[in-house]
Write a protein that holds these residues in place. Structure first.
Motif, PDB file in Angstrom:
ATOM      1  N   SER A 175      14.535  12.168   0.866  1.00  0.00           N
ATOM      2  CA  SER A 175      15.667  11.382   0.367  1.00  0.00           C
ATOM      3  C   SER A 175      16.453  10.762   1.515  1.00  0.00           C
ATOM      4  O   SER A 175      16.852   9.593   1.458  1.00  0.00           O
ATOM      5  CB  SER A 175      16.588  12.264  -0.482  1.00  0.00           C
ATOM      6  OG  SER A 175      15.925  12.745  -1.618  1.00  0.00           O
ATOM      7  N   ALA A 176      16.660  11.548   2.568  1.00  0.00           N
ATOM      8  CA  ALA A 176      17.398  11.036   3.722  1.00  0.00           C
ATOM      9  C   ALA A 176      16.660   9.877   4.384  1.00  0.00           C
ATOM     10  O   ALA A 176      17.267   8.868   4.776  1.00  0.00           O
ATOM     11  CB  ALA A 176      17.629  12.160   4.728  1.00  0.00           C
ATOM     12  N   LYS A 177      15.343   9.989   4.487  1.00  0.00           N
ATOM     13  CA  LYS A 177      14.560   8.925   5.111  1.00  0.00           C
ATOM     14  C   LYS A 177      14.600   7.655   4.249  1.00  0.00           C
ATOM     15  O   LYS A 177      14.674   6.542   4.776  1.00  0.00           O
ATOM     16  CB  LYS A 177      13.124   9.396   5.344  1.00  0.00           C
ATOM     17  CG  LYS A 177      12.998  10.451   6.437  1.00  0.00           C
ATOM     18  CD  LYS A 177      11.561  10.805   6.735  1.00  0.00           C
ATOM     19  CE  LYS A 177      11.485  11.862   7.827  1.00  0.00           C
ATOM     20  NZ  LYS A 177      12.057  11.414   9.116  1.00  0.00           N
ATOM     21  N   MET A 178      14.547   7.817   2.928  1.00  0.00           N
ATOM     22  CA  MET A 178      14.622   6.649   2.054  1.00  0.00           C
ATOM     23  C   MET A 178      15.984   5.960   2.169  1.00  0.00           C
ATOM     24  O   MET A 178      16.070   4.726   2.201  1.00  0.00           O
ATOM     25  CB  MET A 178      14.369   7.069   0.600  1.00  0.00           C
ATOM     26  CG  MET A 178      12.938   7.422   0.256  1.00  0.00           C
ATOM     27  SD  MET A 178      11.756   6.046   0.460  1.00  0.00           S
ATOM     28  CE  MET A 178      10.951   6.540   1.997  1.00  0.00           C
ATOM     29  N   ARG A 179      17.048   6.739   2.241  1.00  0.00           N
ATOM     30  CA  ARG A 179      18.385   6.144   2.364  1.00  0.00           C
ATOM     31  C   ARG A 179      18.521   5.363   3.661  1.00  0.00           C
ATOM     32  O   ARG A 179      19.132   4.293   3.700  1.00  0.00           O
ATOM     33  CB  ARG A 179      19.463   7.230   2.265  1.00  0.00           C
ATOM     34  CG  ARG A 179      19.644   7.791   0.865  1.00  0.00           C
ATOM     35  CD  ARG A 179      20.963   8.549   0.735  1.00  0.00           C
ATOM     36  NE  ARG A 179      21.043   9.674   1.655  1.00  0.00           N
ATOM     37  CZ  ARG A 179      20.585  10.893   1.389  1.00  0.00           C
ATOM     38  NH1 ARG A 179      19.993  11.139   0.221  1.00  0.00           N
ATOM     39  NH2 ARG A 179      20.699  11.865   2.268  1.00  0.00           N
ATOM     40  N   SER A 180      17.923   5.892   4.735  1.00  0.00           N
ATOM     41  CA  SER A 180      18.015   5.181   6.011  1.00  0.00           C
ATOM     42  C   SER A 180      17.223   3.868   5.964  1.00  0.00           C
ATOM     43  O   SER A 180      17.633   2.873   6.570  1.00  0.00           O
ATOM     44  CB  SER A 180      17.502   6.072   7.151  1.00  0.00           C
ATOM     45  OG  SER A 180      16.109   6.295   7.038  1.00  0.00           O
ATOM     46  N   SER A 205       0.818  -1.207   0.000  1.00  0.00           N
ATOM     47  CA  SER A 205       0.000   0.000   0.000  1.00  0.00           C
ATOM     48  C   SER A 205       0.854   1.259   0.000  1.00  0.00           C
ATOM     49  O   SER A 205       0.381   2.312  -0.433  1.00  0.00           O
ATOM     50  CB  SER A 205      -0.917   0.015   1.229  1.00  0.00           C
ATOM     51  OG  SER A 205      -1.798  -1.081   1.216  1.00  0.00           O
ATOM     52  N   GLU A 206       2.078   1.164   0.499  1.00  0.00           N
ATOM     53  CA  GLU A 206       2.951   2.334   0.574  1.00  0.00           C
ATOM     54  C   GLU A 206       4.319   1.992   0.000  1.00  0.00           C
ATOM     55  O   GLU A 206       4.690   0.825  -0.133  1.00  0.00           O
ATOM     56  CB  GLU A 206       3.041   2.839   2.015  1.00  0.00           C
ATOM     57  CG  GLU A 206       1.680   3.273   2.550  1.00  0.00           C
ATOM     58  CD  GLU A 206       1.736   3.850   3.967  1.00  0.00           C
ATOM     59  OE1 GLU A 206       2.853   4.052   4.499  1.00  0.00           O
ATOM     60  OE2 GLU A 206       0.655   4.103   4.535  1.00  0.00           O
ATOM     61  N   LEU A 207       5.067   3.037  -0.307  1.00  0.00           N
ATOM     62  CA  LEU A 207       6.352   2.873  -0.985  1.00  0.00           C
ATOM     63  C   LEU A 207       7.469   2.429  -0.041  1.00  0.00           C
ATOM     64  O   LEU A 207       8.292   1.574  -0.388  1.00  0.00           O
ATOM     65  CB  LEU A 207       6.711   4.191  -1.675  1.00  0.00           C
ATOM     66  CG  LEU A 207       7.977   4.263  -2.526  1.00  0.00           C
ATOM     67  CD1 LEU A 207       7.775   5.259  -3.664  1.00  0.00           C
ATOM     68  CD2 LEU A 207       9.195   4.683  -1.714  1.00  0.00           C
ATOM     69  N   ALA A 208       7.514   2.998   1.155  1.00  0.00           N
ATOM     70  CA  ALA A 208       8.648   2.780   2.051  1.00  0.00           C
ATOM     71  C   ALA A 208       8.898   1.309   2.391  1.00  0.00           C
ATOM     72  O   ALA A 208      10.062   0.873   2.395  1.00  0.00           O
ATOM     73  CB  ALA A 208       8.474   3.609   3.328  1.00  0.00           C
ATOM     74  N   PRO A 209       7.875   0.508   2.697  1.00  0.00           N
ATOM     75  CA  PRO A 209       8.163  -0.899   3.009  1.00  0.00           C
ATOM     76  C   PRO A 209       8.828  -1.650   1.858  1.00  0.00           C
ATOM     77  O   PRO A 209       9.653  -2.541   2.098  1.00  0.00           O
ATOM     78  CB  PRO A 209       6.776  -1.471   3.316  1.00  0.00           C
ATOM     79  CG  PRO A 209       5.989  -0.304   3.811  1.00  0.00           C
ATOM     80  CD  PRO A 209       6.454   0.842   2.972  1.00  0.00           C
ATOM     81  N   ILE A 210       8.496  -1.307   0.617  1.00  0.00           N
ATOM     82  CA  ILE A 210       9.148  -1.960  -0.521  1.00  0.00           C
ATOM     83  C   ILE A 210      10.636  -1.590  -0.545  1.00  0.00           C
ATOM     84  O   ILE A 210      11.503  -2.449  -0.732  1.00  0.00           O
ATOM     85  CB  ILE A 210       8.468  -1.559  -1.846  1.00  0.00           C
ATOM     86  CG1 ILE A 210       7.028  -2.055  -1.864  1.00  0.00           C
ATOM     87  CG2 ILE A 210       9.239  -2.122  -3.039  1.00  0.00           C
ATOM     88  CD1 ILE A 210       6.247  -1.684  -3.106  1.00  0.00           C
ATOM     89  N   VAL A 211      10.940  -0.310  -0.337  1.00  0.00           N
ATOM     90  CA  VAL A 211      12.340   0.127  -0.290  1.00  0.00           C
ATOM     91  C   VAL A 211      13.080  -0.595   0.830  1.00  0.00           C
ATOM     92  O   VAL A 211      14.239  -0.986   0.676  1.00  0.00           O
ATOM     93  CB  VAL A 211      12.409   1.657  -0.108  1.00  0.00           C
ATOM     94  CG1 VAL A 211      13.854   2.116   0.142  1.00  0.00           C
ATOM     95  CG2 VAL A 211      11.830   2.374  -1.332  1.00  0.00           C
ATOM     96  N   SER A 212      12.410  -0.806   1.961  1.00  0.00           N
ATOM     97  CA  SER A 212      13.074  -1.389   3.138  1.00  0.00           C
ATOM     98  C   SER A 212      13.436  -2.859   2.957  1.00  0.00           C
ATOM     99  O   SER A 212      14.198  -3.412   3.747  1.00  0.00           O
ATOM    100  CB  SER A 212      12.190  -1.233   4.378  1.00  0.00           C
ATOM    101  OG  SER A 212      11.105  -2.152   4.350  1.00  0.00           O
ATOM    102  N   THR A 213      12.882  -3.528   1.923  1.00  0.00           N
ATOM    103  CA  THR A 213      13.245  -4.936   1.704  1.00  0.00           C
ATOM    104  C   THR A 213      14.682  -5.090   1.240  1.00  0.00           C
ATOM    105  O   THR A 213      15.250  -6.184   1.307  1.00  0.00           O
ATOM    106  CB  THR A 213      12.316  -5.587   0.654  1.00  0.00           C
ATOM    107  OG1 THR A 213      12.522  -4.952  -0.613  1.00  0.00           O
ATOM    108  CG2 THR A 213      10.866  -5.494   1.069  1.00  0.00           C
TER     109      THR A 213
END
Length: 633
Positions: free
Chosen positions: A625-630, A170-178
């Motif tokens: 951007s900083a949050k995505m990198r983390s 449903s959201e982008l961040a969890p996919i990035v976190s994989t």
């Protein structure tokens, strides 16, 4: 209304546990959580069946709170297994059809109805749903899975097709976190956001490897080949013009709108309404009262403390008219510092203005009042020509047809001040220009349409052409209907819906939008333009008349428009320290020329130069951007 996370394997069994990713969207569903590791069935070779789909769900219980309605959900001897986010408002009618076809139900939920419809009618079922939805359905027998999204993209669905997985959330961040998606930032999307504040005008996201499933589409994933089909559209806005009298259009508009509101009131938990005091939200509130006069409705309103921007008197008129229980919030610019980090994290993507903070606080207030469902007027401006540029497009189309007198009349009555009329004339003139003319004109003068602080070498290296960016946002429309459809399905509304989804779900509130059903939109798009914009330039003409006797006339006849307003400059300066702690992050963004960007920011804070909107977008992009990198590690 819920949240989902799914991983579908293109090869062998799934070994990963995605519980952390599911927990990241717990705010979308605080009432329950479920996980299923799904094996494929006999239609697939035996050695390739086990553990091919990981389905996770967070539930916000709205219809049938019984735990039997929790997800993941399976039907038809477990052939079909589903996770789903949203509401199907016509589930009662669809359930009757399913029962008539021999189907037996275990729950009273709309979720089971959706899945039963799929089992009975397959992909054809989707066009029959009135609602907002995003789903993943695994067909164990066929060895396939389907993903789908509602007609307007009210509910989000992101996906990434990696080397051995289709990951959906449903959201982008969890996919990035994989860790399975490279954190490569899309250059065109970057410049489009920085220049225009939009980030949902295409199916790409700012992260190159993550896409949005287009609204009004379904796509098929084949476990055997690992291929995801091209999304197939089940609805496209009509461009057919109807011949209908204004009186008949008013009657039909009224009936269709009241039907929509009646459907959107279906709930097993308390329902309230967001009330700005403008025509759209007030019409919803008064329509609810018209349909259910004995219900004392909770309304939730943002009241601006900025001079000339408060709509409190209009809010009070509506609340008094229906005897509502009002709730009001008056955020101050300094409040933003306390909520900024969470608001950015919840949004998952950068946003172009501080104005969304008003909406964020309204949903917070609804949750505090124990009202987990609200109705909202989102979408009415796009389908009913609520903004002056639509009137300008209409005027330009009249000039092209030789009806100059009609265009001049629109300008003469266009607003309540000479300044508004002059802006209207300028917008009309721009609407007459051929596509791309604005960019060519600026280029001829040696001026760029792009901000001065962007890194020109980076732009050139990434082939980010001015004409591509300008063409995305400065489109020449042949008529008003084309303009309305484009902003509804491609430009402004998708971004607004994304923001509203994240703001409401931050507080586990389901935000419903009764204006946005395909049949109502098609009806309005098909009307003669003079039914939408009167000869005097009155926007939403047919709807205003349809609300006669339901809406108080002071509201129904309002011509001014304020909406959720925030002075970005005031809010930035009031929270300067909160933003400037991210200056190093700003300098690290390749899209920015570090020296020029710092000079631009200094000029804004120290001397009041530059655009507050541009400064806001610089910081939003850098913080995001900083949050995505983390997250990506």
């Amino acid at each position: 209304m819920c949240g989902l996370f799914a991983s579908l394997s293109r090869s062998g069994p799934i070994r990963e546990d995605y519980q952390r990713q599911l927990d990241m969207i717990a705010h979308r569903g605080p009432d329950g959580a479920g996980v299923a590791l799904v094996d494929l069935a006999s239609g697939v070779p035996e050695g390739a069946r086990a553990g091919r789909a990981w389905l996770g769900h967070r539930r916000l219980s709205i219809i049938d709170p019984d735990p039997r309605a929790n997800q993941p959900m399976a039907v038809a001897d477990d052939r079909y297994v589903m996770v789903y986010n949203g509401e199907i408002y016509n589930y009662v009618e669809l359930r009757r059809e399913c029962v008539a076809a021999g189907w037996s139900f275990r729950t009273e939920s709309d979720s089971e109805v959706l899945l039963a419809c799929w089992a009975l009618w397959g992909e054809a079922a989707v066009a029959r749903f009135i609602g907002m939805f995003a789903f993943v359905i695994v067909d164990r027998e066929a060895g396939q899975a389907w993903i789908g999204r509602d007609a307007f993209g009210i509910k989000p669905l992101h996906y990434a097709l990696t080397e051995d997985r289709l990951i959906i959330c449903s959201e982008l961040a969890p996919i990035v976190s994989t860790g399975r998606v490279a954190l490569d930032i899309d250059p065109v999307q970057t410049v489009e956001f920085i220049r225009f504040g939009a980030s949902a005008t295409t199916d790409t996201t700012l992260v190159e490897g993550v896409r949005r499933l287009p609204a009004a589409t379904v796509a098929r994933f084949d476990f055997a080949t690992g291929e995801l089909s091209e999304p197939q559209r089940f609805w496209a806005a009509t461009t057919d013009r109807r011949k209908i009298s204004f009186a008949d259009a008013v009657d039909e508009c009224r009936e269709r709108f009241l039907t929509n509101v009646r459907l959107h009131l279906r709930s097993d938990v308390p329902v309230g309404a967001a009330l700005s005091g403008g025509l759209d939200s007030s019409a919803i509130v008064c329509a609810i009262h018209h349909l259910e006069p004995d219900v004392r409705l909770n309304t939730f309103s943002f009241i601006s403390a900025e001079p000339g921007q408060s709509e409190e008197k209009w809010v009070d008129i509506v609340n008094a008219h229906i005897g509502a229980k009002p709730h009001k919030v008056v955020p101050q610019p300094g409040d933003l510092a306390n909520d900024l980090d969470r608001m950015i994290a919840i949004q998952g993507e950068p946003f172009g203005s501080a104005s969304i903070y008003a909406q964020y606080r309204v949903f917070s207030m609804a949750r505090e009042a124990g009202v987990p469902v609200t109705l909202d007027g989102q979408g009415a401006d796009e389908i009913l020509a609520g903004y002056w540029p639509y009137v300008a497009t209409y005027g330009a189309s009249q000039i092209r047809r030789g009806r100059i007198d009609r265009a001049l009349r629109l300008i003469a009555h266009g607003g309540d001040s000479m300044g508004t009329r002059l802006r209207m004339a300028a917008q009309l003139g721009q609407a007459l220009l051929p596509a791309g003319a604005v960019a060519r004109y600026r280029r001829a003068l040696g001026r760029s349409i792009l901000p001065e602080f962007l890194n020109v070498d980076w732009i050139a290296a990434n082939d980010v052409e001015e004409r591509a960016i300008a063409g995305a946002m400065l489109t020449n429309y042949p008529d008003m209907a084309s303009h309305l459809i484009d902003t509804t399905v491609r430009t402004s509304l998708p971004t607004l819906l994304r923001i509203a989804d994240r703001s409401s779900m931050a507080f586990s509130v389901e935000s419903r939008v009764p204006f946005l059903t395909p049949d109502f939109a098609d009806f309005l798009f098909s009307l003669p333009p003079e039914h939408i914009v009167s000869p005097r330039g009155d926007r939403k003409h047919v709807f205003r008349e349809a609300m006669r006797g339901i809406l108080p006339d002071p509201i129904r006849l309002r011509r001014d428009k304020i909406g959720f307003f925030a002075d970005d400059g005031l809010w930035l300066r009031s929270n300067r320290a909160s933003f400037e702690r991210y200056l190093d992050e700003v300098s690290a963004i390749p899209a920015f020329d570090a020296k020029k960007t710092r000079a631009y920011l200094s000029g804004f804070f120290e001397e009041g130069r530059g655009s507050a909107q541009q400064v806001w977008r610089i910081f939003m992009f850098a913080i995001w951007s900083a949050k995505m990198r983390s997250l990506a590690g």
